[in-house]
Design a protein around this motif. Structure first.
Motif, mmCIF file in Angstrom:
data_model
loop_
_atom_site.group_PDB
_atom_site.id
_atom_site.type_symbol
_atom_site.label_atom_id
_atom_site.label_comp_id
_atom_site.label_asym_id
_atom_site.label_seq_id
_atom_site.Cartn_x
_atom_site.Cartn_y
_atom_site.Cartn_z
ATOM 1 N N THR A 1 -5.392 10.902 -4.145
ATOM 2 C CA THR A 1 -4.457 9.640 -5.098
ATOM 3 C C THR A 1 -5.119 8.390 -5.216
ATOM 4 O O THR A 1 -5.949 7.811 -4.318
ATOM 5 C CB THR A 1 -3.066 9.509 -4.271
ATOM 6 N N VAL A 2 -4.898 7.779 -6.344
ATOM 7 C CA VAL A 2 -5.544 6.372 -6.426
ATOM 8 C C VAL A 2 -4.829 5.334 -5.966
ATOM 9 O O VAL A 2 -3.577 5.524 -6.169
ATOM 10 C CB VAL A 2 -5.603 6.391 -7.925
ATOM 11 N N GLU A 3 -5.435 4.840 -4.993
ATOM 12 C CA GLU A 3 -4.560 3.931 -4.109
ATOM 13 C C GLU A 3 -5.045 2.358 -4.376
ATOM 14 O O GLU A 3 -3.910 1.634 -4.561
ATOM 15 C CB GLU A 3 -5.015 4.106 -2.874
ATOM 16 N N THR A 4 -6.288 2.121 -4.346
ATOM 17 C CA THR A 4 -6.709 0.700 -4.808
ATOM 18 C C THR A 4 -7.724 0.788 -5.530
ATOM 19 O O THR A 4 -8.496 1.909 -5.787
ATOM 20 C CB THR A 4 -7.015 0.101 -3.432
ATOM 21 N N ALA B 1 -5.803 7.229 4.618
ATOM 22 C CA ALA B 1 -5.399 7.667 3.328
ATOM 23 C C ALA B 1 -3.866 7.679 2.988
ATOM 24 O O ALA B 1 -3.174 8.053 3.961
ATOM 25 C CB ALA B 1 -5.824 9.030 2.900
ATOM 26 N N LEU B 2 -3.154 7.222 1.931
ATOM 27 C CA LEU B 2 -1.866 7.090 1.700
ATOM 28 C C LEU B 2 -1.227 8.408 1.312
ATOM 29 O O LEU B 2 0.028 8.854 1.281
ATOM 30 C CB LEU B 2 -1.509 6.415 0.554
ATOM 31 N N GLY C 1 -5.193 11.240 -8.631
ATOM 32 C CA GLY C 1 -4.029 11.203 -8.899
ATOM 33 C C GLY C 1 -3.170 9.968 -9.322
ATOM 34 O O GLY C 1 -3.387 9.106 -8.280
ATOM 35 N N ALA C 2 -2.901 9.693 -10.515
ATOM 36 C CA ALA C 2 -1.885 8.491 -10.830
ATOM 37 C C ALA C 2 -0.562 8.952 -10.417
ATOM 38 O O ALA C 2 0.201 7.878 -9.980
ATOM 39 C CB ALA C 2 -2.289 8.095 -12.183
ATOM 40 N N PHE C 3 0.029 9.960 -10.811
ATOM 41 C CA PHE C 3 1.172 10.352 -10.562
ATOM 42 C C PHE C 3 1.084 11.539 -9.440
ATOM 43 O O PHE C 3 0.486 12.730 -9.504
ATOM 44 C CB PHE C 3 1.904 11.079 -11.608
ATOM 45 N N LYS C 4 1.906 11.482 -8.285
ATOM 46 C CA LYS C 4 1.808 12.512 -7.292
ATOM 47 C C LYS C 4 3.252 13.157 -6.712
ATOM 48 O O LYS C 4 3.968 12.123 -6.466
ATOM 49 C CB LYS C 4 1.183 12.002 -6.152
ATOM 50 N N PRO C 5 3.321 14.292 -7.004
ATOM 51 C CA PRO C 5 4.608 14.845 -6.695
ATOM 52 C C PRO C 5 4.605 14.783 -4.793
ATOM 53 O O PRO C 5 3.399 14.887 -4.430
ATOM 54 C CB PRO C 5 4.426 16.473 -6.958
ATOM 55 N N GLU D 1 -0.820 2.221 -14.188
ATOM 56 C CA GLU D 1 -1.876 1.396 -13.422
ATOM 57 C C GLU D 1 -3.243 2.336 -12.813
ATOM 58 O O GLU D 1 -4.303 1.787 -13.000
ATOM 59 C CB GLU D 1 -1.317 0.480 -12.232
ATOM 60 N N GLY D 2 -2.608 3.369 -12.188
ATOM 61 C CA GLY D 2 -3.528 4.152 -11.699
ATOM 62 C C GLY D 2 -4.405 4.699 -12.779
ATOM 63 O O GLY D 2 -5.651 5.123 -12.424
#
Length: 359
Positions: free
Chosen positions: A122-125, A325-326, A147-151, A164-165
Motif C-alpha cells: 500500500t502507498v502510505e507516504t 507497515a500500515l 495500492g492506492a485503494f486497498k480492500p 493521492e496515492g
C-alpha cells in the motif's frame, strides 16, 4: 466453437465469416497467429438455458461455417471459456507494457523473459514509496506495484490514500521509469485509475465482480486478474473471459494462493497452477508469493518455485520497514531480502532456459 481458416485465406474470406456470424446474431473474435488465423465464435445458450453440443450454438451454424470459402475446420470447444482457451489461441499471448526503464521502452510479459514487479503493498507516504521504488529498481524490478485503494477484511483497516496515492505512484514512475500496477476496485473508478496506471489489477475479492470485469474489458490497459481465494481454474478463466469478451486481449492471470484448512500460512500457494494454466490457456501467468503465503520468511522460496514451475512474472511486496507497515507488513520482505532474492531469481530462470529482464 472455433473457425480455423486455411493458410491461403484472404482478409476478404475472414471478413465474410465475421459477417456471416453477425448476421446470425453471433460474435466473432479474431486471433491471427504466425501459422494460422482462427475465429472464436461466441453465442448465447438456447431457450432452455442449457448449452447445446456447440456451447449453445445451433449445430446447423457449424455446418454452414464449414462450407464458407477457405474455412479449413470448425472445432467444437468443450470448455465454457472460449477466448481464454489454448484451443482458440494456440500460441502464447504476450502482453506489452510501456516501461521507460528498459531498452526499447516495452516490457513483454509471457515470453522467455521473467518480469519482476515489486513495491509496497500500500502507498502510505511519499518517502516510503520513493525509498522502496529506488531500491527495487536498483536491483532490477521493471514494474512498480503499490495500492492506492486497498480492500480490507476489517472496515477499520487502512484503505489507501485514493487518488493521492495514484499521484505518488505517477511521480515514482516519472523519477524511476518503471511502469505502475495498482488495484482498481469499482467500475466508477476505472477511468480515473487508467489516467495513472499502466496495469490494472483486479483483486481476489473482485474476481467475480462482473460489472468491474466488463468495465476494465472496455479499456485496452493490461489487466492482472487475481485468482479468487476459493476459485477453481474454470471459474478463474471464466472471469478472464469477461475481460476478453469486451475486446481487451491484454489479460494476465495471477495466482495468489487459495484458502484451505491450513493455518501455518495465510493462504496455500498453488504451484500446480503455473504448468496447468499453461496447458489450459494462452494467457501469461503471474505469481504473487506475498499474498500467497502471508509470511515474509517464505516469500523468497515461493518466488523461486513459481518461476521454476513456469510463472512469467512475480508480484512481490517490499517495504523499507515492514514491522511498521500500515497494511500486510507480515508478508512484505525487506529491501535487503529483496536484494538477496534477485540473483537467486536470475540463477533459477537461467537453469530453465529463461532470463530476467532488468534493463
Amino acid at each position: 466453437m472455433i473457425v480455423v481458416m486455411k493458410s491461403t485465406s484472404s482478409d476478404a474470406d475472414v471478413q465474410h465469416v465475421l459477417s456471416f456470424l453477425q448476421n446470425h446474431g453471433l460474435s466473432g473474435h479474431l486471433s491471427q497467429g504466425v501459422e494460422r488465423t482462427v475465429i472464436g465464435v461466441l453465442g448465447a445458450v438456447g431457450p432452455s438455458g442449457a448449452p447445446g453440443s456447440l456451447g449453445g450454438i445451433n449445430p446447423s451454424i457449424g455446418e454452414a461455417l464449414e462450407g464458407l470459402p477457405n474455412v479449413e475446420d470448425v472445432v467444437r470447444v468443450s470448455k465454457p471459456y472460449k477466448l481464454a482457451s489454448r484451443e482458440f489461441h494456440p500460441e502464447d499471448t504476450i502482453v506489452e507494457v510501456p516501461s521507460a526503464c528498459v531498452e526499447g521502452g516495452i516490457v513483454r510479459i509471457g515470453g522467455k523473459e521473467v518480469v519482476m514487479m515489486a513495491g509496497p503493498c500500500t502507498v502510505e507516504t511519499e518517502k516510503q514509496l520513493m525509498t522502496t521504488a529506488a531500491a527495487v529498481r536498483k536491483e532490477g524490478a521493471v514494474i512498480l506495484r503499490g495500492g492506492a485503494f486497498k480492500p480490507s477484511t476489517s472496515p477499520y483497516g487502512f484503505r489507501g490514500l485514493g487518488e493521492e496515492g495514484l499521484k505518488l505512484l505517477a511521480k515514482a514512475r516519472d523519477e524511476f521509469g518503471m511502469a505502475i500496477i495498482t488495484e482498481v476496485m469499482t467500475p466508477s473508478d476505472v477511468a480515473m485509475v487508467c489516467e495513472y496506471a499502466d496495469i490494472l489489477q483486479i483483486g481476489t475479492r473482485n474476481m467475480q465482480n462482473y460489472m468491474l470485469l466488463d468495465e476494465v474489458g472496455r479499456t485496452r490497459k493490461p489487466v492482472v486478474i487475481k485468482r479468487g481465494m476459493s476459485a477453481t481454474f474454470e471459474e478463474w478463466l471464466l472471469a478472464a473471459e469477461y475481460i476478453l469478451s469486451q475486446g481487451n486481449r491484454n489479460v494476465i492471470l495471477c495466482e495468489r494462493g487459495i484458502r484451505t484448512f491450513e493455518k501455518a500460512t495465510r493462504n496455500t500457494m498453488d504451484i500446480s497452477a503455473f504448468p496447468l494454466l499453461k496447458r489450459l490457456s494462452h494467457l501469461p501467468v503471474l505469481s504473487d508469493p506475498s499474498q500467497g503465503t502471508g509470511r515474509r520468511d517464505i516469500v523468497g522460496p515461493l518466488s523461486l518455485a513459481s518461476v521454476a514451475a513456469g510463472a512469467d512474472a512475480l508480484l512481490v511486496e517490499v517495504h523499507p520497514n515492514p514491522d511498521e507497515a500500515l497494511k500486510d507488513g507480515a508478508q512484505s520482505i525487506t529491501i535487503p531480502q529483496f536484494r538477496e532474492l534477485m540473483p537467486q531469481l536470475h540463477a533459477v530462470a537461467g537453469a530453465i532456459g529463461r532470463s530476467v529482464i532488468t534493463k
